[in-house]
Design a protein around this motif. Structure first.
Motif, PDB file in Angstrom:
ATOM      1  N   ILE A 262      83.085 -16.679  70.793  1.00 34.85           N
ATOM      2  CA  ILE A 262      82.387 -16.099  69.861  1.00 34.85           C
ATOM      3  C   ILE A 262      80.804 -16.462  69.027  1.00 34.85           C
ATOM      4  O   ILE A 262      81.099 -16.762  68.543  1.00 34.85           O
ATOM      5  CB  ILE A 262      83.710 -15.811  68.194  1.00 34.85           C
ATOM      6  CG1 ILE A 262      85.051 -15.046  68.495  1.00 34.85           C
ATOM      7  CG2 ILE A 262      82.426 -14.095  67.796  1.00 34.85           C
ATOM      8  CD1 ILE A 262      85.341 -13.922  67.694  1.00 34.85           C
ATOM      9  N   GLU A 263      80.503 -15.358  70.559  1.00 32.83           N
ATOM     10  CA  GLU A 263      78.996 -16.292  69.885  1.00 32.83           C
ATOM     11  C   GLU A 263      78.441 -14.420  69.720  1.00 32.83           C
ATOM     12  O   GLU A 263      76.684 -14.250  68.899  1.00 32.83           O
ATOM     13  CB  GLU A 263      77.974 -16.763  70.853  1.00 32.83           C
ATOM     14  CG  GLU A 263      78.602 -17.533  71.571  1.00 32.83           C
ATOM     15  CD  GLU A 263      78.210 -17.882  73.487  1.00 32.83           C
ATOM     16  OE1 GLU A 263      77.198 -16.757  73.239  1.00 32.83           O
ATOM     17  OE2 GLU A 263      78.475 -18.802  74.017  1.00 32.83           O
ATOM     18  N   ASN A 264      78.913 -13.404  69.748  1.00 36.77           N
ATOM     19  CA  ASN A 264      77.825 -12.230  69.080  1.00 36.77           C
ATOM     20  C   ASN A 264      79.030 -11.185  68.555  1.00 36.77           C
ATOM     21  O   ASN A 264      80.060 -11.258  68.856  1.00 36.77           O
ATOM     22  CB  ASN A 264      77.765 -11.206  70.400  1.00 36.77           C
ATOM     23  CG  ASN A 264      76.851  -9.893  69.300  1.00 36.77           C
ATOM     24  OD1 ASN A 264      76.618  -9.078  68.664  1.00 36.77           O
ATOM     25  ND2 ASN A 264      76.399  -9.069  70.931  1.00 36.77           N
ATOM     26  N   ARG A 265      78.606 -10.907  66.894  1.00 37.52           N
ATOM     27  CA  ARG A 265      79.801 -10.170  66.569  1.00 37.52           C
ATOM     28  C   ARG A 265      80.276  -8.735  66.510  1.00 37.52           C
ATOM     29  O   ARG A 265      80.966  -8.249  66.856  1.00 37.52           O
ATOM     30  CB  ARG A 265      79.733 -10.459  64.731  1.00 37.52           C
ATOM     31  CG  ARG A 265      79.734 -11.729  64.506  1.00 37.52           C
ATOM     32  CD  ARG A 265      79.402 -11.157  63.134  1.00 37.52           C
ATOM     33  NE  ARG A 265      79.735 -10.386  61.926  1.00 37.52           N
ATOM     34  CZ  ARG A 265      80.047  -9.980  60.732  1.00 37.52           C
ATOM     35  NH1 ARG A 265      79.246 -10.866  59.887  1.00 37.52           N
ATOM     36  NH2 ARG A 265      80.662  -9.624  60.078  1.00 37.52           N
ATOM     37  N   ASN A 266      79.130  -8.610  68.135  1.00 33.11           N
ATOM     38  CA  ASN A 266      79.781  -6.828  67.979  1.00 33.11           C
ATOM     39  C   ASN A 266      80.247  -7.143  69.898  1.00 33.11           C
ATOM     40  O   ASN A 266      80.721  -6.360  70.223  1.00 33.11           O
ATOM     41  CB  ASN A 266      78.643  -5.898  68.008  1.00 33.11           C
ATOM     42  CG  ASN A 266      77.566  -5.678  67.039  1.00 33.11           C
ATOM     43  OD1 ASN A 266      78.326  -4.866  66.283  1.00 33.11           O
ATOM     44  ND2 ASN A 266      76.040  -6.235  67.162  1.00 33.11           N
ATOM     45  N   ASP A 267      80.747  -8.164  70.431  1.00 32.91           N
ATOM     46  CA  ASP A 267      81.258  -8.375  71.498  1.00 32.91           C
ATOM     47  C   ASP A 267      82.154 -10.241  71.263  1.00 32.91           C
ATOM     48  O   ASP A 267      81.928 -10.893  72.003  1.00 32.91           O
ATOM     49  CB  ASP A 267      80.550  -9.050  72.458  1.00 32.91           C
ATOM     50  CG  ASP A 267      80.989  -9.154  74.019  1.00 32.91           C
ATOM     51  OD1 ASP A 267      81.739  -8.673  74.016  1.00 32.91           O
ATOM     52  OD2 ASP A 267      80.083 -10.244  75.134  1.00 32.91           O
TER      53      ASP A 267
END
Length: 309
Positions: free
Chosen positions: A156-161
């Motif tokens: 999980i690098e992007n909280r929206n992805d």
């Protein structure tokens, strides 16, 4: 007259058969297994991990999917109803209970109750924590009943992805990833390499062919050096399993966020020298690969190895 009586008997018998389980009966089947006895039907689908509960995209997806506690469909094509059940752990102030959930080797928040000749059996798509499942549902695609998983991504690098969808199927009464391919490849050789992690327990190379198995062990139980065995039936089964999961369509690299975990590499040589190499750091690539790794363990323990120079 005898035919009419027989026909009436069949109709009465069919009418007496219970075609659907209610929620209580579904839970009774689940709770009859010790490892699932504390689970409850999931009724609130609007949450995940605390740090993402407020993310708008997360809530929008959950609302769109409209998950339910129980889905019914014939998943193994035997003419009987099967059940996909979304579950939750009970709220607990018992610290030991919470720790147990965290260290469990499997996720248990989604289960399948599959009809069999002996009644019902339970299949767990959270086996081996391959998928960090939020919830699941049954979908219909290409005239098949399939399982659609909503999971957290491993990285999980992007909280929206942070979400991913995966599709599973029941094949030979086992859970595996959905594949459309029916092509069969001629598998000539499988080379499996086990690399130790921070604290190495197993380091070896295993080469499997139709008529032989060769183990080059650097660190595995009491084996050190080179060993040979016979592996004809096992190799046939492994080849069939790889074809069933369409190994050519698997990723070349799988990885979990773990710096000290062991990794494995599988080289499949097929169709006159073509190669497919799969590196799996953490050994949680797919359910199909997880089954393959378990079969490798079985081969290693049951094989009668003879040491060679």
């Amino acid at each position: 007259m005898k035919f009419i009586i027989l026909l009436i008997g069949i109709v009465l018998l069919k009418s007496c058969e219970k075609k659907n389980l209610n929620k209580k009966e579904v839970l009774e089947i689940i709770h009859s297994h010790e490892e699932y006895k504390d689970l409850e039907l999931k009724t609130d689908f609007s949450y995940g991990y605390d740090f993402i509960d407020s993310i708008k995209s997360f809530r929008e997806i959950l609302n769109k999917e409209n998950f339910k506690s129980i889905y019914e469909a014939d998943l193994n094509n035997d003419g009987k109803i099967d059940y996909l059940v979304n579950l939750s752990y009970p709220e607990s102030k018992n610290e030991n209970h919470i720790v147990k959930i965290l260290i469990d080797t499997d996720y248990k928040n989604t289960l399948l109750i599959i009809s069999s000749t002996k009644g019902y059996e339970i299949l767990n798509p959270g086996n081996g924590k391959v998928y960090d499942i939020i919830s699941a549902k049954i979908i219909r695609r290409e005239n098949q009943n399939l399982i659609k998983l909503l999971s957290f991504k491993k990285h999980i690098e992007n909280r929206n992805d942070l979400l991913q969808y995966d599709t599973l199927m029941i094949k030979n009464n086992e859970l595996t990833e959905f594949t459309k391919s029916t092509k069969k490849y001629n598998i000539e050789k499988i080379v499996f390499t086990q690399n130790g992690g921070y604290l190495p327990e197993k380091i070896y190379d295993l080469t499997l062919k139709n008529d032989s198995a060769i183990l080059q062990s650097y660190f595995y139980n009491n084996f050190r050096g080179k060993y040979v065995g016979i592996n004809k039936s096992s190799f046939k089964n492994l080849s069939e399993n790889f074809n069933n999961i369409d190994f050519t369509d698997l990723k070349n690299h799988y990885s979990i966020e773990c710096t000290h975990c062991s990794s494995v590499e599988t080289l499949i040589i097929f169709d006159n020298g073509k190669e497919k190499k799969i590196h799996d750091h953490g050994e949680k690539g797919t359910l199909g690969l997880l089954k393959f790794y378990k079969n490798i363990d079985t081969i290693l323990t049951k094989q009668k190895w003879e040491k060679i120079n």
